[in-house]
Design an enzyme around this catalytic site. Structure first.
Site, PDB file in Angstrom:
ATOM      1  N   GLU A 106     -62.262  32.269   0.319  1.00  0.00           N
ATOM      2  CA  GLU A 106     -62.122  33.732   0.291  1.00  0.00           C
ATOM      3  C   GLU A 106     -61.702  34.246   1.671  1.00  0.00           C
ATOM      4  OE1 GLU A 106     -65.695  36.054  -0.339  1.00  0.00           O
ATOM      5  OE2 GLU A 106     -64.561  37.503  -1.558  1.00  0.00           O
ATOM      6  N   HIS A 159     -40.554  37.903   2.914  1.00  0.00           N
ATOM      7  CA  HIS A 159     -41.772  38.424   3.530  1.00  0.00           C
ATOM      8  C   HIS A 159     -42.660  37.324   4.088  1.00  0.00           C
ATOM      9  CE1 HIS A 159     -40.801  42.425   2.327  1.00  0.00           C
ATOM     10  NE2 HIS A 159     -40.791  42.123   1.047  1.00  0.00           N
ATOM     11  N   HIS A 197     -36.814  46.141   1.030  1.00  0.00           N
ATOM     12  CA  HIS A 197     -37.953  45.983   1.936  1.00  0.00           C
ATOM     13  C   HIS A 197     -37.554  45.182   3.174  1.00  0.00           C
ATOM     14  CE1 HIS A 197     -39.621  46.435  -2.168  1.00  0.00           C
ATOM     15  NE2 HIS A 197     -40.486  47.219  -1.544  1.00  0.00           N
ATOM     16  N   ASP A 284     -33.447  45.635  -5.041  1.00  0.00           N
ATOM     17  CA  ASP A 284     -34.424  46.720  -5.255  1.00  0.00           C
ATOM     18  C   ASP A 284     -33.988  47.994  -4.528  1.00  0.00           C
ATOM     19  OD1 ASP A 284     -37.039  44.928  -3.364  1.00  0.00           O
ATOM     20  OD2 ASP A 284     -34.892  45.196  -2.962  1.00  0.00           O
TER      21      ASP A 284
HETATM   22  N1  LIG Z   1     -47.438  48.629  -5.997  1.00  0.00           N
HETATM   23  C1  LIG Z   1     -46.289  47.933  -5.494  1.00  0.00           C
HETATM   24  C2  LIG Z   1     -46.575  47.373  -4.121  1.00  0.00           C
HETATM   25  C3  LIG Z   1     -45.527  46.374  -3.748  1.00  0.00           C
HETATM   26  N2  LIG Z   1     -45.863  45.702  -2.524  1.00  0.00           N
HETATM   27  C4  LIG Z   1     -45.069  44.503  -2.254  1.00  0.00           C
HETATM   28  C5  LIG Z   1     -43.597  44.704  -2.414  1.00  0.00           C
HETATM   29  C6  LIG Z   1     -42.877  43.397  -2.179  1.00  0.00           C
HETATM   30  C7  LIG Z   1     -41.385  43.498  -2.403  1.00  0.00           C
HETATM   31  C8  LIG Z   1     -40.724  42.196  -2.202  1.00  0.00           C
HETATM   32  S1  LIG Z   1     -38.942  42.231  -2.187  1.00  0.00           S
HETATM   33 ZN   LIG Z   2     -37.894  44.054  -1.828  1.00  0.00          ZN
END
Ligand SMILES: NCCCNCCCCCS
Ligand SMILES: [Zn+2]
Length: 343
Positions: A106, A159, A197, A284
């Site tokens: 954890e 990421h 992102h 995205d």
């Molecule tokens: N409630 C949605 C939160 C998303 N947080 C992570 C987003 C990762 C995008 C990767 S391209």
């Molecule tokens: Zn993304």
């Protein structure tokens, strides 16, 4: 353009994502890759090939050994610890706390996770390993003379840092590809991240290096994930100063504003004269993407591909994000078709 793809992405099939205080069906789901593959086939983009297996070395050239081992064993250890749901962290290294790695699974989850939406499940490690092989096979095609190739990677990777996962990412496929090009003799590699992102993981991995120039166009981290990296003042450190370039942009950014940043980034890439251009291809940025806030339309992705082609470089497209599941295939392949038509 050839596509590299493997069915093994289906091993990453988490049932829960922590979103808005609820456990929901993950936005990063197996159907994403299937929609893109269907569109590749529908448009006769080119052959679809299985990946070769390059083993662990190219992954360990980027990722820490303990981190890689953790991802592999954490789901089983989580169950053994008596937890019933999927492995999701609940504690993090807060300000002025210790960076000593805990023993308990954890504690290790928060030690290695940079975000809490991404559950760790049986099969995740195998899918991430296979996704890295899809990237490496694409790199090998470029090294063998292909002008461009599409690595239909899933799970995504931009990421993930050397020792952290999150944002649906585990192994950084673009970083693994870039390092492989360098290990095979390339002198300079440019990575252009067009996902909505910020590619915090890719930035972090190469931040103090000048042999990889990282450029990212993304939602302003003041307003969106990953929140804690991706500002314009982040320009690299040490030998890497000047080889990191961020273009954060506000909510509702339309394509013409986004494209102006792309052109600035492409101009800097031209000055850098890389041996190869890697594109972290997230779509995205699309106007109805459920977790993003740019306003690109499907036709804009054709223009994006043509603009990328204008760089005139061997180009390795690597799939990242894109979550409006119905449209993801059209938008991703539009970039590839726009690229092909301009060549
Ligand atoms: N409630 C949605 C939160 C998303 N947080 C992570 C987003 C990762 C995008 C990767 S391209
Ligand atoms: Zn993304």
């Amino acid at each position: 353009m050839e596509t590299i793809y493997t069915e093994k992405h289906k091993l990453r099939d988490a049932k829960t994502e922590l979103c808005g205080g609820e456990l929901v069906e993950p936005f990063e789901r197996p159907s994403r890759a299937e929609y893109v593959l269907d569109r590749v086939r529908e448009t006769d983009l080119g052959p679809v090939s299985d990946p070769d297996d390059f083993g662990m070395d190219p992954i360990l050239a980027i990722h820490d050994t303990e981190f890689v081992a953790f991802l592999k064993t954490a789901p089983a250890r989580w169950k053994e610890a008596g937890f019933n749901g999927e492995a999701i962290p609940t504690t993090w290294v807060g300000r002025r706390m210790s960076h000593i790695r805990p023993n308990h699974v954890e504690g290790q989850l928060g030690y290695y996770a940079l975000a809490g939406e991404t559950s760790l499940t049986e099969g995740t490690w195998e899918a991430a390993y296979a996704s890295a092989q899809v990237a490496l096979t694409g790199a090998a095609r470029i090294r063998a003379g292909a002008g461009a190739v599409f690595s239909l990677c899933r799970p995504p990777g931009h990421h993930a840092t050397a020792d952290m996962y999150g944002g649906y990412c585990f192994f950084n496929n673009a970083a693994i590809s870039a390092q492989h090009f360098l290990d095979q003799g390339a002198k300079r590699v440019a990575i252009l991240d067009v996902d909505f992102h910020h590619g915090n993981g890719t930035q972090d991995i190469f931040y103090d290096r000048s042999d990889v120039f990282f450029i990212s166009l993304h939602g302003d981290p003041l307003e969106t994930f990953p929140y804690h990296l991706g500002h314009a003042e982040e320009t690299g450190s040490g030998a890497g100063t000047g080889f990191n370039l961020n273009f954060p942009m506000p909510p509702d950014t339309p394509f013409d504003v986004w494209q102006a940043a792309l052109h600035k980034g492409l101009a800097r890439i031209a000055e850098y004269k890389p041996d190869v251009l890697i594109i972290s291809l997230g779509v995205d940025t699309f106007e109805t993407d459920p977790i993003s806030f740019f306003k690109l339309k499907s036709d804009d992705f054709l223009t994006m591909g043509a603009d990328i082609a204008s760089a005139g470089l061997p180009t390795h497209f690597i799939m990242e994000g894109g979550y409006d599941v119905d449209e993801i295939g059209v938008n991703a392949v539009n970039v590839l078709q726009g690229f092909e038509r301009a060549n």
